[in-house]
Design an enzyme around this catalytic site. Structure first.
Site, PDB file in Angstrom:
ATOM      1  N   GLU A 132      -9.486   3.703   2.189  1.00  0.00           N
ATOM      2  CA  GLU A 132      -8.903   3.929   0.783  1.00  0.00           C
ATOM      3  C   GLU A 132      -7.963   2.890   0.239  1.00  0.00           C
ATOM      4  O   GLU A 132      -7.698   2.435  -0.718  1.00  0.00           O
ATOM      5  CB  GLU A 132      -8.396   5.342   0.423  1.00  0.00           C
ATOM      6  CG  GLU A 132      -7.081   5.574   1.047  1.00  0.00           C
ATOM      7  CD  GLU A 132      -6.774   5.310   2.480  1.00  0.00           C
ATOM      8  OE1 GLU A 132      -7.823   5.514   3.128  1.00  0.00           O
ATOM      9  OE2 GLU A 132      -5.599   4.921   2.834  1.00  0.00           O
ATOM     10  N   ASP A 146       1.585   6.329   5.542  1.00  0.00           N
ATOM     11  CA  ASP A 146       0.563   5.353   5.067  1.00  0.00           C
ATOM     12  C   ASP A 146       1.174   4.823   3.760  1.00  0.00           C
ATOM     13  O   ASP A 146       0.253   3.846   3.102  1.00  0.00           O
ATOM     14  CB  ASP A 146      -0.845   6.191   4.594  1.00  0.00           C
ATOM     15  CG  ASP A 146      -1.983   5.247   4.960  1.00  0.00           C
ATOM     16  OD1 ASP A 146      -1.926   4.237   5.470  1.00  0.00           O
ATOM     17  OD2 ASP A 146      -2.800   5.491   4.282  1.00  0.00           O
ATOM     18  N   ASP A 197     -11.835   7.317   3.479  1.00  0.00           N
ATOM     19  CA  ASP A 197     -10.704   7.182   4.305  1.00  0.00           C
ATOM     20  C   ASP A 197     -10.463   5.582   4.542  1.00  0.00           C
ATOM     21  O   ASP A 197      -9.405   5.249   4.870  1.00  0.00           O
ATOM     22  CB  ASP A 197     -10.970   7.504   5.924  1.00  0.00           C
ATOM     23  CG  ASP A 197      -9.560   7.841   6.547  1.00  0.00           C
ATOM     24  OD1 ASP A 197      -8.492   7.727   6.066  1.00  0.00           O
ATOM     25  OD2 ASP A 197      -9.755   8.084   7.822  1.00  0.00           O
ATOM     26  N   ASP A 224      -2.320  10.350   3.160  1.00  0.00           N
ATOM     27  CA  ASP A 224      -3.777   9.947   3.368  1.00  0.00           C
ATOM     28  C   ASP A 224      -4.601  10.961   4.305  1.00  0.00           C
ATOM     29  O   ASP A 224      -4.548  10.984   5.577  1.00  0.00           O
ATOM     30  CB  ASP A 224      -3.883   8.525   4.033  1.00  0.00           C
ATOM     31  CG  ASP A 224      -5.478   8.142   4.331  1.00  0.00           C
ATOM     32  OD1 ASP A 224      -6.085   8.705   3.850  1.00  0.00           O
ATOM     33  OD2 ASP A 224      -5.609   7.065   5.043  1.00  0.00           O
ATOM     34  N   LYS A 257       1.004  -1.232  -0.042  1.00  0.00           N
ATOM     35  CA  LYS A 257      -0.075  -0.132  -0.256  1.00  0.00           C
ATOM     36  C   LYS A 257       0.830   1.369   0.074  1.00  0.00           C
ATOM     37  O   LYS A 257       1.731   1.430   0.912  1.00  0.00           O
ATOM     38  CB  LYS A 257      -0.902   0.040   1.253  1.00  0.00           C
ATOM     39  CG  LYS A 257      -1.700   1.342   1.411  1.00  0.00           C
ATOM     40  CD  LYS A 257      -2.362   1.168   2.676  1.00  0.00           C
ATOM     41  CE  LYS A 257      -3.092   2.826   2.947  1.00  0.00           C
ATOM     42  NZ  LYS A 257      -4.148   2.813   3.881  1.00  0.00           N
ATOM     43  N   ARG A 298      -7.638  -0.147   1.144  1.00  0.00           N
ATOM     44  CA  ARG A 298      -8.254  -1.542   0.603  1.00  0.00           C
ATOM     45  C   ARG A 298      -8.748  -1.546  -0.848  1.00  0.00           C
ATOM     46  O   ARG A 298      -8.808  -2.396  -1.612  1.00  0.00           O
ATOM     47  CB  ARG A 298      -9.464  -2.158   1.529  1.00  0.00           C
ATOM     48  CG  ARG A 298     -10.378  -1.060   1.611  1.00  0.00           C
ATOM     49  CD  ARG A 298     -11.400  -1.541   2.945  1.00  0.00           C
ATOM     50  NE  ARG A 298     -10.791  -0.909   3.854  1.00  0.00           N
ATOM     51  CZ  ARG A 298     -11.234  -1.240   5.133  1.00  0.00           C
ATOM     52  NH1 ARG A 298     -12.768  -1.741   5.539  1.00  0.00           N
ATOM     53  NH2 ARG A 298     -10.871  -0.642   6.398  1.00  0.00           N
ATOM     54  N   LYS A 311     -10.120  13.006   7.800  1.00  0.00           N
ATOM     55  CA  LYS A 311      -9.579  12.771   9.025  1.00  0.00           C
ATOM     56  C   LYS A 311      -9.668  13.891   9.997  1.00  0.00           C
ATOM     57  O   LYS A 311      -9.325  15.153   9.728  1.00  0.00           O
ATOM     58  CB  LYS A 311      -8.030  12.198   9.112  1.00  0.00           C
ATOM     59  CG  LYS A 311      -7.996  10.902   8.403  1.00  0.00           C
ATOM     60  CD  LYS A 311      -6.370  10.286   8.506  1.00  0.00           C
ATOM     61  CE  LYS A 311      -6.240   9.076   7.782  1.00  0.00           C
ATOM     62  NZ  LYS A 311      -6.937   7.925   8.608  1.00  0.00           N
TER      63      LYS A 311
HETATM   64  N1  BES Z   1      -4.133   4.538   6.867  1.00  0.00           N
HETATM   65  C1  BES Z   1      -5.259   4.653   7.505  1.00  0.00           C
HETATM   66  C2  BES Z   1      -5.052   3.568   8.832  1.00  0.00           C
HETATM   67  C3  BES Z   1      -4.101   3.925   9.964  1.00  0.00           C
HETATM   68  C4  BES Z   1      -4.271   4.570  10.899  1.00  0.00           C
HETATM   69  C5  BES Z   1      -2.685   3.720   9.581  1.00  0.00           C
HETATM   70  C6  BES Z   1      -3.675   4.978  11.894  1.00  0.00           C
HETATM   71  C7  BES Z   1      -1.899   3.873  10.737  1.00  0.00           C
HETATM   72  C8  BES Z   1      -2.131   4.762  11.735  1.00  0.00           C
HETATM   73  C9  BES Z   1      -6.557   3.935   7.032  1.00  0.00           C
HETATM   74  O1  BES Z   1      -6.600   4.261   5.593  1.00  0.00           O
HETATM   75  C10 BES Z   1      -7.609   4.379   7.641  1.00  0.00           C
HETATM   76  O2  BES Z   1      -7.774   5.537   7.471  1.00  0.00           O
HETATM   77  N2  BES Z   1      -8.303   3.589   7.883  1.00  0.00           N
HETATM   78  C11 BES Z   1      -9.650   3.659   8.662  1.00  0.00           C
HETATM   79  C12 BES Z   1     -10.636   2.695   8.249  1.00  0.00           C
HETATM   80  C13 BES Z   1     -12.018   2.917   8.804  1.00  0.00           C
HETATM   81  C14 BES Z   1     -12.483   4.297   7.889  1.00  0.00           C
HETATM   82  C15 BES Z   1     -13.047   1.915   8.582  1.00  0.00           C
HETATM   83  C16 BES Z   1      -9.501   3.638  10.067  1.00  0.00           C
HETATM   84  O3  BES Z   1      -8.638   2.807  10.580  1.00  0.00           O
HETATM   85  O4  BES Z   1      -9.948   4.365  10.958  1.00  0.00           O
HETATM   86 ZN    ZN Z   2      -4.783   4.753   4.701  1.00  0.00          ZN
HETATM   87 ZN    ZN Z   3      -7.687   6.228   5.232  1.00  0.00          ZN
END
Ligand code: BES
Ligand code: ZN
Ligand code: ZN
Length: 468
Positions: A316, A255, A314, A237, A232, A318, A244
């Protein structure tokens, strides 16, 4: 700092600081026991005591287990930065040479690219002194390659998002390909359209940087196995329109750590010259906001053909991985397929921030990875799939939804989303590594310092080295 392996007998110790790693037990029999104890030194793990009149530095370890020696070396590497010696020396043998090298290189790592006046370190060389240089040369060279590849990964993770965006990441991959004799193919947005990678293109649409799919391959003459790695590469992000909060956005340059890990791994494997064919696939994309941003309620047609309901922009990573995984499986018939991604905050909730979450269908493969990570000194743990969690990513209007309809098990539902894009014949060849917690740190732990940790590089290299 240069690291040299030399014979103990031929070593000239002028302006050199000699390092001794010592257990409480050994301290009892040590020549300088009285002086050391007077200074309050009891050889506790990671404590230091210098006897500069004798050009000696002692560091405590609980016992000589590799993990203890490694963190001890990491502490020494940090402490000696301000010391006024020309060189350091430490005795090594077959059992501890890898731990000492990794501890020194990873624990002493600093990212200074943005400091206008970085501090100068006076010590120029670390001498590893031993009885027989020839006997240790292979371990020495391998440990240096793996440690440097880990630092390479860290450097890319730590680079600011306006300097390391999809186009510069692609350039860097090309440079690595040239240096290490790898094949390199980079798909730009026009090529991605042709490949019907609508999910990748949607995530990157509001960015001023063009999304890229990077494919590097290392092809030795008679490979024992073929491995595909998928990373990834969200160079930033912001969350997209599901923006966010300000405090969660800081650090989101990391990310791209999955992408950086797969680049580090292919670098290490090609330098170790392993007889394993390795393919690194990276989805390099920036998730931003804007008038043309993709949005919650959009339905995307993935490269595979499955439709995806977007309910949160967010989630994204996946989406990007869905297309990259599908592309990778069509391009290469691999024996193993591994993806690395900073995918979910939920993985940190489940396992803590130090441990990589491992997901997949093959118990055997998970077991082998667990063994490799223990040996390499990285923390991993399995998160189990189940059919009930799978129902949570069903969509009322499309084939699948990009978020779960319940607030629990988010790391696993993200893994199950990826599973949807793994072909039937590859189910037992695939593992997903969620490195959201382990890839980046703002407080030092183990051999890690502020910033990218290089998570994934050491355990995957160890796993690939162990393939028969
Ligand atoms: N890049 C983030 C995940 C992340 C969060 C990595 C904190 C490192 C530290 C990912 O793209 C994301 O934002 N995931 C969301 C998913 C949710 C919207 C279902 C998350 O983990 O809140
Ligand atoms: Zn991300
Ligand atoms: Zn994200």
């Amino acid at each position: 700092m240069k690291i040299k392996l030399i014979n103990k007998k031929t070593f000239n110790t002028e302006k050199n600081l000699t390092i001794k790693i010592i257990t409480p037990e050994r301290l009892e029999k040590a020549k300088f026991k009285k002086t050391l104890k007077k200074a309050g030194f009891n050889a506790e793990q990671d404590t230091l005591c210098g006897m500069h009149g004798k050009s000696l530095l002692f560091c405590g370890v609980e016992n000589y287990a590799n993990e203890n020696v490694k963190t001890s070396a990491a502490h020494i590497a940090k402490a000696v930065k301000s010391f006024d010696y020309k060189s350091l020396s430490i005795d090594v043998d077959k059992d501890n040479i890898q731990a000492i090298i990794e501890g020194f290189i990873l624990g002493g790592y600093e990212f200074n690219a943005y400091k206008s006046k970085p501090k100068k370190v006076k010590i120029k060389t670390l001498y590893l002194t031993c009885e027989n240089v020839q006997e240790l040369t292979k371990e020495f060279e391998e440990a240096i390659i793996v440690s440097e590849a880990t630092c390479y990964t860290r450097d890319i993770v730590n680079t600011a998002p306006d300097d390391m965006h999809p186009e510069t990441l692609a350039k860097l991959a090309k440079k690595l390909a040239n240096q290490n004799n790898l094949e390199c193919n980079i798909l730009n947005e026009k090529a991605l359209k042709k490949e019907r990678c609508e999910a990748i293109l949607a995530v990157g649409r509001a960015s001023r940087h063009e999304s890229k799919l990077i494919h590097l391959s290392y092809k030795p003459a008679n490979p024992k196995k073929i491995i595909s790695l998928v990373g990834k590469g969200l160079t930033y992000d912001s969350g997209g329109l599901s923006l966010k909060p300000a405090t969660s956005m800081v650090t989101m340059k990391m990310d791209k750590a999955g992408a950086c890990a797969v680049l580090g791994i292919i670098k290490a494997i090609s330098e170790l010259k392993l007889d394993i064919e390795v393919h690194a696939f990276v989805g390099a994309v920036e998730n931003m906001i804007g008038g043309d941003a993709y949005k919650p309620d959009d339905v995307l047609v993935s490269r595979k053909g499955d439709t995806i309901e977007v309910r949160n922009t967010d989630a994204e990573g996946r989406l990007v991985l869905a297309d990259v995984l599908d592309y990778a499986q069509d391009r290469v018939k691999a024996d193993y397929l591994f993806d690395f991604a900073t995918l979910t905050g939920a993985c940190m909730v489940a396992l803590g921030q130090y441990t990589t979450g491992v997901m997949g269908h093959s118990n055997r493969l998970r077991h082998d990875i667990s063994k490799a990570s223990s040996k390499a000194g990285e923390l991993t743990a399995s998160l189990p799939f189940n059919k009930h969690l799978k129902k949570q990513i069903k969509s009322e209007i499309a084939d699948i939804c990009n978020i779960s309809n319940k607030p629990y098990g988010g790391a696993i539902t993200a893994g199950l989303f990826l599973d949807n894009f793994v072909k039937e014949e590859n189910k037992n060849k695939w593992l997903h590594f969620d490195i959201a917690g382990s890839a980046y740190t703002e407080t030092p732990w183990d051999v890690n310092v502020y910033g990218g940790t290089g998570a994934g590089v050491r355990f995957m290299t160890q796993f690939l080295k162990s393939i028969k």
